[in-house]
Design a protein around this motif. Structure first.
Motif, PDB file in Angstrom:
ATOM      1  N   ARG A  20      33.613  17.051 -23.789  1.00 47.73           N
ATOM      2  CA  ARG A  20      33.416  18.167 -22.869  1.00 47.73           C
ATOM      3  C   ARG A  20      34.227  17.973 -21.588  1.00 47.73           C
ATOM      4  O   ARG A  20      34.701  18.934 -21.006  1.00 47.73           O
ATOM      5  N   ASP A  21      34.370  16.725 -21.145  1.00 44.84           N
ATOM      6  CA  ASP A  21      34.984  16.472 -19.839  1.00 44.84           C
ATOM      7  C   ASP A  21      36.262  15.638 -19.896  1.00 44.84           C
ATOM      8  O   ASP A  21      36.819  15.290 -18.873  1.00 44.84           O
ATOM      9  N   PRO A  52      43.104  21.696 -17.206  1.00 43.52           N
ATOM     10  CA  PRO A  52      43.108  23.009 -16.551  1.00 43.52           C
ATOM     11  C   PRO A  52      43.211  22.956 -15.017  1.00 43.52           C
ATOM     12  O   PRO A  52      43.724  23.890 -14.409  1.00 43.52           O
ATOM     13  N   ASP A  53      42.749  21.871 -14.411  1.00 44.34           N
ATOM     14  CA  ASP A  53      42.868  21.752 -12.946  1.00 44.34           C
ATOM     15  C   ASP A  53      44.231  21.200 -12.533  1.00 44.34           C
ATOM     16  O   ASP A  53      44.437  20.832 -11.387  1.00 44.34           O
ATOM     17  N   ASN A  54      45.185  21.134 -13.487  1.00 49.94           N
ATOM     18  CA  ASN A  54      46.556  20.664 -13.280  1.00 49.94           C
ATOM     19  C   ASN A  54      46.649  19.152 -13.105  1.00 49.94           C
ATOM     20  O   ASN A  54      47.614  18.650 -12.538  1.00 49.94           O
ATOM     21  N   THR A  55      45.665  18.412 -13.592  1.00 50.28           N
ATOM     22  CA  THR A  55      45.709  16.954 -13.565  1.00 50.28           C
ATOM     23  C   THR A  55      46.344  16.433 -14.845  1.00 50.28           C
ATOM     24  O   THR A  55      45.848  16.707 -15.933  1.00 50.28           O
ATOM     25  N   LEU A 107      48.012  12.818  -6.949  1.00 49.53           N
ATOM     26  CA  LEU A 107      48.367  14.105  -7.563  1.00 49.53           C
ATOM     27  C   LEU A 107      49.381  14.895  -6.748  1.00 49.53           C
ATOM     28  O   LEU A 107      50.003  15.816  -7.262  1.00 49.53           O
ATOM     29  N   SER A 108      49.566  14.550  -5.484  1.00 50.30           N
ATOM     30  CA  SER A 108      50.548  15.274  -4.674  1.00 50.30           C
ATOM     31  C   SER A 108      51.969  14.745  -4.881  1.00 50.30           C
ATOM     32  O   SER A 108      52.932  15.355  -4.422  1.00 50.30           O
TER      33      SER A 108
END
Length: 161
Positions: A153-154, A63-66, A90-91
């Motif tokens: 969960r993570d 969800p955090d785009n990772t 990530l960039s």
């Protein structure tokens, strides 16, 4: 996988010939799904949890785009275990460098009674309404095929059902 305007294709590849063995995760990118640029392998055997091979798997975008890759590694005992890899930067829309965090790998190992040489092929993960991630891993007990369901969960620690 589609990330920051770039399509990513990961595929199993033997850089030494058209035969089984020496498999790496080859990596190609495209802006239009027609013209592809082949990059250096995203994943290759390099750690105790995958030193004898990096095999099938899947990619998921959190969800955090990772982006995250789950893959089957063949460890130093020739047991199949499930590992994760993360982009180093990530960039970078081309995701050229991938790391395999030792604090999270192996992520899933075959439990008692499972064939450690048949514990592979993690599916793309999905996030349930309860906030838990789920992934299936193929295995077998004796001659009976199994699909094992894991949850997290993570996404970095898994529990089997």
């Amino acid at each position: 996988m589609f990330y920051k305007g770039v399509y990513h294709l990961f595929y199993q590849f033997n850089p030494y010939g058209a035969v089984w063995g020496n498999i790496v995760w080859a990596h190609a990118v495209s802006m239009d799904l027609i013209r592809w640029i082949h990059l250096k392998p995203a994943i290759y055997p390099s750690a105790p949890f995958d030193i004898n091979g990096c095999w099938s798997g899947s990619a998921t975008i959190l969800p955090d785009n990772t982006p995250v890759i789950l893959y089957t590694g063949l460890n130093s005992l020739n047991q199949q275990v499930q590992n994760l890899a993360l982009p180093l930067n990530l960039s970078d829309p081309f995701l050229v460098e991938w790391i395999k965090p030792v604090e999270h790998n192996p992520l899933m190992v075959p439990s008692q009674g499972l064939n450690a040489s048949s514990f592979r092929d993690p599916t793309t993960a999905w996030l349930g309404k309860d906030g838990h991630w789920r992934v299936l891993v193929g295995s077998k007990r004796r001659k009976r095929g199994l699909a094992l369901l894991y949850r997290s969960r993570d996404f970095k620690r898994c529990v089997s059902y």
